[in-house]
Design a protein around this motif. Structure first.
Motif, mmCIF file in Angstrom:
data_model
loop_
_atom_site.group_PDB
_atom_site.id
_atom_site.type_symbol
_atom_site.label_atom_id
_atom_site.label_comp_id
_atom_site.label_asym_id
_atom_site.label_seq_id
_atom_site.Cartn_x
_atom_site.Cartn_y
_atom_site.Cartn_z
ATOM 1 N N GLN A 167 52.277 112.570 -34.401
ATOM 2 C CA GLN A 167 50.964 112.024 -34.784
ATOM 3 C C GLN A 167 50.835 110.522 -34.530
ATOM 4 O O GLN A 167 49.894 109.883 -34.993
ATOM 5 C CB GLN A 167 50.666 112.373 -36.247
ATOM 6 N N LEU A 168 51.790 109.922 -33.805
ATOM 7 C CA LEU A 168 51.686 108.500 -33.453
ATOM 8 C C LEU A 168 50.899 108.325 -32.154
ATOM 9 O O LEU A 168 51.045 109.122 -31.229
ATOM 10 C CB LEU A 168 53.078 107.900 -33.239
ATOM 11 N N THR A 169 50.129 107.255 -32.061
ATOM 12 C CA THR A 169 49.496 106.889 -30.785
ATOM 13 C C THR A 169 50.593 106.381 -29.848
ATOM 14 O O THR A 169 51.692 106.038 -30.300
ATOM 15 C CB THR A 169 48.496 105.717 -30.973
ATOM 16 N N ASP A 170 50.274 106.256 -28.570
ATOM 17 C CA ASP A 170 51.207 105.616 -27.650
ATOM 18 C C ASP A 170 51.337 104.155 -28.105
ATOM 19 O O ASP A 170 50.330 103.475 -28.281
ATOM 20 C CB ASP A 170 50.636 105.697 -26.224
ATOM 21 N N GLY A 171 52.545 103.721 -28.365
ATOM 22 C CA GLY A 171 52.759 102.366 -28.905
ATOM 23 C C GLY A 171 52.782 102.334 -30.430
ATOM 24 O O GLY A 171 53.045 101.297 -31.031
ATOM 25 N N GLY A 172 52.477 103.493 -31.048
ATOM 26 C CA GLY A 172 52.420 103.557 -32.515
ATOM 27 C C GLY A 172 53.801 103.414 -33.156
ATOM 28 O O GLY A 172 54.818 103.710 -32.528
ATOM 29 N N LEU A 188 62.825 102.122 -38.137
ATOM 30 C CA LEU A 188 61.580 101.898 -37.416
ATOM 31 C C LEU A 188 61.629 102.749 -36.146
ATOM 32 O O LEU A 188 62.611 102.681 -35.399
ATOM 33 C CB LEU A 188 61.466 100.413 -37.043
ATOM 34 N N TRP A 189 60.596 103.567 -35.934
ATOM 35 C CA TRP A 189 60.485 104.373 -34.711
ATOM 36 C C TRP A 189 59.210 103.947 -33.994
ATOM 37 O O TRP A 189 58.220 103.632 -34.636
ATOM 38 C CB TRP A 189 60.381 105.863 -35.055
ATOM 39 N N TRP A 190 59.240 103.906 -32.684
ATOM 40 C CA TRP A 190 58.006 103.640 -31.965
ATOM 41 C C TRP A 190 57.903 104.525 -30.742
ATOM 42 O O TRP A 190 58.913 104.968 -30.195
ATOM 43 C CB TRP A 190 57.823 102.161 -31.625
ATOM 44 N N ARG A 191 56.667 104.789 -30.365
ATOM 45 C CA ARG A 191 56.403 105.722 -29.271
ATOM 46 C C ARG A 191 56.055 104.937 -28.011
ATOM 47 O O ARG A 191 55.251 104.015 -28.050
ATOM 48 C CB ARG A 191 55.219 106.608 -29.660
ATOM 49 N N ASP A 192 56.657 105.380 -26.907
ATOM 50 C CA ASP A 192 56.369 104.770 -25.615
ATOM 51 C C ASP A 192 56.092 105.932 -24.666
ATOM 52 O O ASP A 192 57.024 106.504 -24.103
ATOM 53 C CB ASP A 192 57.607 103.939 -25.198
ATOM 54 N N GLY A 193 54.834 106.313 -24.549
ATOM 55 C CA GLY A 193 54.490 107.497 -23.754
ATOM 56 C C GLY A 193 55.087 108.731 -24.399
ATOM 57 O O GLY A 193 54.807 109.030 -25.558
ATOM 58 N N LYS A 194 55.947 109.412 -23.643
ATOM 59 C CA LYS A 194 56.577 110.621 -24.202
ATOM 60 C C LYS A 194 57.916 110.308 -24.862
ATOM 61 O O LYS A 194 58.558 111.186 -25.424
ATOM 62 C CB LYS A 194 56.773 111.655 -23.094
#
Ligand code: SAH
Length: 227
Positions: A167-172, A188-194
């Motif tokens: 449910q995170l946006t790209d970069g979320g 801390l987790w972050w999303r970078d594309g897939k």
């Protein structure tokens, strides 16, 4: 000096000596904490203790987190004011109120309706209007409102709930305590594309995250047995 001035001074002292002094730098976070009356979110008999740097009980066996940890977790979300944010574990509503001051739109989920209702009253009385309250199992996230630029979990999880990553946006960014029943690692987790990346921040102690992707899930049975 009246009580309001005294609380204001105590808040200022807390921000300078326990929050900024321990390394929180985000000016928006520091000034929001200096404004937000934490004493209104604790139980009446604990008001005098509201600006000491430790957790306090909020009812239903739950706690309002230590101010330094609230500040640190909030800073990790990197909020600039335009974000849509999800909080799991409304509790007293203090963290939600802080997020409301720093982001565009906040959704907060609590398992205990009683806590959620109380938090809503306090937050409304402060005139903060961009917070949406939900009751239910926050370990599932909130798919009807996803995606989120930031997700903050204020209870300790046994594992990272997959729905929160989804449910995170790209970069979320996701901030979550993960570990055992009695001590966790703040991550801390972050999303970078897939792809997802993560970083370990520091040891913390939170009340347990319940629910399907929390301690009531399939793997950890410890709490389920306790009821
Ligand atoms: N953020 C709060 C402190 C939270 S304490 C504050 O600022 O005061 C953790 C909260 O998470 C408790 O109120 C607990 O009831 C709630 N909680 C635990 N598991 C949950 C779940 N699966 N879904 C929703 N709320 C949960």
């Amino acid at each position: 000096m009246d009580a309001q001035d005294r609380y204001r001074n105590e808040r200022k002292w807390m921000v300078e000596n326990t929050i900024a002094a321990r390394g929180v730098r985000d000016e928006r976070v520091l000034s929001a904490i200096a404004e937000l009356p934490r004493h209104l979110f604790v139980q009446h008999e604990d008001r005098e203790d509201a600006y000491a740097d430790h957790p306090l009980p909020v009812g239903c066996g739950q706690t309002i987190s230590q101010p330094y940890i609230v500040a640190l977790m909030t800073e990790l979300l990197h909020l600039s004011g335009d974000e849509k944010v999800l909080e799991i574990g409304t509790g007293s509503g203090y963290q939600a109120a802080l997020l409301g001051m720093l982001a565009r739109e906040v959704h907060t989920i609590e398992q205990h309706a009683e806590l959620s209702e109380h938090a809503q009253k306090v937050i409304l009385s402060l005139g903060i209007k961009n917070i949406h309250f939900h009751t239910g199992d926050g370990s599932l996230g909130l798919s009807t409102q996803a995606p989120f630029d930031g997700i903050i979990v204020t209870a300790g999880a046994p594992l990272i709930p997959q729905p929160l990553l989804d449910q995170l946006t790209d970069g979320g960014r996701l901030v979550i305590p993960v570990g055992s029943r009695f001590s966790q690692d703040l991550q801390l987790w972050w999303r970078d594309g897939k792809k997802y990346d993560s970083e370990s921040i520091c040891p913390v102690v939170f009340v347990p995250l319940r629910g399907r992707h929390g301690w009531d899930g399939e793997k950890p049975g410890e709490l389920t047995r306790e009821g």
